[in-house]
Motif scaffolding. Structure first.
Motif, PDB file in Angstrom:
ATOM      1  N   TYR A   1       0.704   5.101   7.713  1.00 51.12           N
ATOM      2  CA  TYR A   1      -0.297   5.818   8.308  1.00 51.12           C
ATOM      3  C   TYR A   1      -1.437   4.643   8.428  1.00 51.12           C
ATOM      4  N   PHE A   2      -1.398   3.436   7.824  1.00 50.94           N
ATOM      5  CA  PHE A   2      -2.324   2.640   7.339  1.00 50.94           C
ATOM      6  C   PHE A   2      -2.883   2.001   8.883  1.00 50.94           C
TER       7      PHE A   2
ATOM      8  N   GLY B   1      -3.041   3.565  11.552  1.00 52.36           N
ATOM      9  CA  GLY B   1      -3.735   4.542  12.199  1.00 52.36           C
ATOM     10  C   GLY B   1      -5.471   4.526  11.753  1.00 52.36           C
ATOM     11  N   VAL B   2      -5.642   4.229  10.490  1.00 47.93           N
ATOM     12  CA  VAL B   2      -6.915   4.091  10.078  1.00 47.93           C
ATOM     13  C   VAL B   2      -7.546   2.955  10.537  1.00 47.93           C
TER      14      VAL B   2
ATOM     15  N   ILE C   1      -6.713   1.247  13.461  1.00 46.32           N
ATOM     16  CA  ILE C   1      -7.195   1.137  14.654  1.00 46.32           C
ATOM     17  C   ILE C   1      -8.279   2.297  15.182  1.00 46.32           C
TER      18      ILE C   1
ATOM     19  N   ILE D   1       0.912  -1.105  -0.031  1.00 42.55           N
ATOM     20  CA  ILE D   1      -0.058   0.058   0.082  1.00 42.55           C
ATOM     21  C   ILE D   1       0.870   1.151   0.089  1.00 42.55           C
ATOM     22  N   SER D   2       0.594   2.112  -0.753  1.00 44.80           N
ATOM     23  CA  SER D   2       1.289   3.346  -0.699  1.00 44.80           C
ATOM     24  C   SER D   2       1.121   4.212   0.672  1.00 44.80           C
ATOM     25  N   SER D   3       2.292   5.025   1.372  1.00 42.34           N
ATOM     26  CA  SER D   3       1.826   5.365   2.521  1.00 42.34           C
ATOM     27  C   SER D   3       1.508   4.533   3.514  1.00 42.34           C
TER      28      SER D   3
END
Lengths: 322, 373
Positions: free
Chosen positions: B331-332, B334-335, B337, B326-328
């Motif tokens: 921060y995945f 965080g989404v 949780i 996945i790009s970036s």
């Protein structure tokens, strides 16, 4: 001074939108710790809107008005949806406000950072162009000399934020809707007994407040960061400061204007004084928080009625609990 | 403005009581639903990755011994911070400031470990750092408490602001200590001053201390007079006064415990894991810990369950993001949780309230007395 004040004004607009929006929410009795998340989601909305607009238009046909309105609509929809989610959880499902707010911040910050990073990767070169056009409301500001440089070089958002804060203040004091909303925030049970629809007021106040907070996120991206998506990474820091500005301004939205300006100045002071990232420059960042703490202590110590938070702040209302 | 009267086809009533089993069935369903939604979200981000998400969770958390200890350490941070806020929340004192209290612990530990002259033996330095960070956390927690006791200052907002003061103090410390404006705290290299490994196993001290304090907190809240006093105060402060509990003293004592534990966690983060200082060392986990403590009803046993789930999602989602490219990916987690916590919060509504659907017959018969059977 000539360079410092315009920069402070730009930061001020973000703070005013955030703090005014949060004031509306808190007047309805919601201690919304989701503001940083909602602001970030608003910034994401602005980025989506700006990408849709600027990517589909040749650079020479970009219209300033549309370049503001399209992302603004998106920012308001995104932030409004986040506010709706918060309201659904706290008002309808009666979950604890602190908990919902904090989790909305966790979610909003993660979610927005994730998508902003994706948008930053595929950003179109037109977007900075659109950002530049938004920077100054009066393109001929330089003709007014130093005064113009300082006070007329702001963007549409700078002046709109001041106007909005004053309008909201008037709304609270002079209109029936504002009075009703304050009643809902102070004592929902009495308001309910007086025939005010507590649920409707709380929903509407939170959603509209969230939209205003979302415009703060938009201002951050398009004005403060000149439309650079990659630089949009610390919206939440601004959001947390907005919560403290609301306290500093004693829940009056017109006071957010001077307070936001002062904090905007503090923000920019280290760079202007050439302190950069040195210890002293970092230390200046503490001052807004210390000031907030001092105001909190003073207002509780003298228990001044004019400086208290809404009495029902942070408490959900359920008729059967009376 | 006359609000329209909407007649909802259902009504909400507070449950008088609910059996533990039933409550946990509802929570279990919400946890499964949250995991399913996470998988669906992952599929939306990267089509066709629905099963990869769960595979990533399992492999990323339990794939190798190394991963398992990484996971246990990740859980420990959440768990210890949640345990720290628990006694405060038990008496309805909203200590949102655990993030800052832990940060102060981090700062003091990092500075002491780095700057103590090398003539002083390692274990002594560690003990000094431990005492300093626990005291620091206590002071950070006690400042809002004193004003709460004296002036009834809003502790939620006060402790929230103390977080940022602590974060900025960390930035100031880094700016002072870091050589030549590099803005990074030097790595502490002296192994005798660190408690990261025992033998080849990573993070053992951190994990052991966390388990120890979780068990202790469980008995403190359940089996001691002090724990009972906390529950009484949380339920009704007037009842507490009538039975002779001094609320101010309890508040003071409990916040010492709460802040001290947070400071201890800060000490462990630096001394037992990272060996350096940065502004994002606690990185919002204090806030997540507050949520975990609330989801676990301030009961250490339940908190352990939720802390483990969040820890698994944190590490597993980060691993998955790398796995399916996945790009970036930073921060995945965080989404995921955020989504997980939001969905589990909703389940609390169904535990506390009952949704009754109104049928047309019932609407009419509602006002009539019940027929005798």
């Amino acid at each position: 001074m000539v360079t410092l004040i315009p920069l402070a004004l730009r930061a001020m607009a973000v703070y005013i939108f955030g703090a005014t929006g949060d004031t509306i929410i808190e007047k309805g009795g919601h201690l919304n710790m989701g503001v940083p998340g909602i602001m970030f989601i608003g910034a994401l909305g602005a980025i989506v809107g700006e990408s849709l607009y600027a990517n589909n238009i040749p650079a020479d046909q970009i219209n300033v008005v549309l370049a503001i309105i399209v992302p603004m609509i998106f920012a308001m929809i995104f932030a409004g949806l986040a506010g709706l989610l918060y309201c659904f959880l706290t008002v309808t499902l009666k979950c604890n406000q602190n908990v919902v707010g904090l989790s909305l911040t966790t979610f909003g910050v993660g979610f927005s950072r994730y998508f902003i990073a994706i948008f930053a990767e595929m950003a179109d070169s037109n977007i900075p162009v659109a950002g530049d056009m938004i920077q100054h409301l009066f393109p001929n500001y330089a003709q007014a000399g130093a005064f113009g440089e300082m006070f007329l070089s702001g963007s549409f958002f700078t002046y709109f934020s001041i106007l909005l804060a004053i309008l909201i203040s008037i709304l609270f004091v002079k209109t029936k809707v504002g009075l009703n909303l304050r009643a809902v925030g102070e004592n929902p049970a009495s308001a309910d007994a007086a025939g005010i629809n507590v649920t409707a007021y709380r929903y509407i106040a939170t959603i509209i407040g969230s939209m205003v907070v979302g415009i703060g996120g938009l201002t951050y991206v398009l004005d403060l960061k000149s439309g650079s998506f990659a630089a949009t990474n610390d919206v939440d820091a601004f959001g947390w400061l907005c919560l403290s500005i609301v306290i500093l301004s004693a829940w009056r939205s017109w006071i957010t204007i001077p307070v936001s300006f002062a904090i905007g100045l503090l923000d920019r002071l280290p760079a202007a004084l050439g302190l950069g990232a040195g210890p002293l420059g970092q230390f200046i960042g503490i001052l807004p928080y210390i000031a907030t703490i001092v105001v909190l202590i003073i207002s509780s110590a003298i228990s001044s009625k004019k400086m208290q938070p809404p009495a029902g702040l942070g408490q959900n209302y359920f008729r059967e609990d009376r | 403005m006359k609000p329209a009267k909407i007649n909802f086809p259902f009504r909400i009533a507070k449950r008088a009581n609910i059996t533990n089993t039933k409550a946990w069935i509802i929570r279990g369903i919400s946890i499964v639903a949250a995991l399913l939604v996470s998988g669906i979200v992952c599929t939306l981000f990267k089509p066709g990755s629905f099963l990869d998400f769960y595979k990533g969770l399992v492999v990323g958390c339990f794939g190798t011994t190394n991963y398992i200890f990484e996971l246990l350490c990740c859980i420990s941070i959440f768990l210890l911070l949640s345990i720290a806020v628990t006694p405060a929340f038990k008496m309805k004192f909203w200590n949102i400031g655990v993030e800052g209290q832990a940060m102060i612990g981090c700062i003091l530990t990092a500075v002491i470990l780095l700057l103590m002259p090398s003539a002083i033996p390692g274990p002594l330095v560690i003990i000094i750092a431990l005492l300093a960070s626990v005291t620091g956390g206590m002071i950070w927690a006690i400042i809002p408490t004193i004003f709460k006791i004296r002036f009834n200052t809003n502790e939620t907002l006060f402790t929230l602001m103390m977080n940022y003061v602590a974060t900025i103090l960390a930035a100031v410390t880094i700016a002072i200590v870091s050589p030549g404006g590099s803005q990074t705290f030097p790595l502490i290299t002296d192994p005798s001053r660190l408690l990261i490994n025992i033998g080849t196993i990573k993070y053992i001290p951190f994990i052991i201390v966390t388990i120890l304090f979780t068990v202790m907190m469980y008995f403190y809240l359940r089996k001691t007079k002090e724990g009972f006093e906390l529950s009484v105060m949380g339920d009704s402060i007037n009842t507490a006064r009538y039975v002779g509990i001094k609320p101010h003293w309890i508040m003071f004592r409990t916040m010492l415990i709460s802040g001290g534990l947070a400071g201890l966690c800060g000490f462990l983060i630096v001394c037992g894991k990272e060996a350096t200082l940065s502004k994002t060392l606690v990185g919002g986990r204090g806030f997540t810990a507050v949520l975990i403590a609330w989801l676990g009803h301030f009961n250490p046993a339940e908190i352990t369950i939720f802390a483990s789930l969040v820890g698994i999602l944190e590490q597993g989602a980060t691993y998955t993001a790398g796995l399916i490219k996945i790009s970036s990916k930073k921060y995945f987690s965080g989404v995921i949780i955020g989504l997980f916590i939001l969905i589990v919060i909703v389940s609390e509504f169904f535990v506390n309230y009952q949704v009754r659907f109104k049928s047309k017959n019932k609407l009419i018969s509602n006002n009539k007395p019940k027929e005798a059977k």
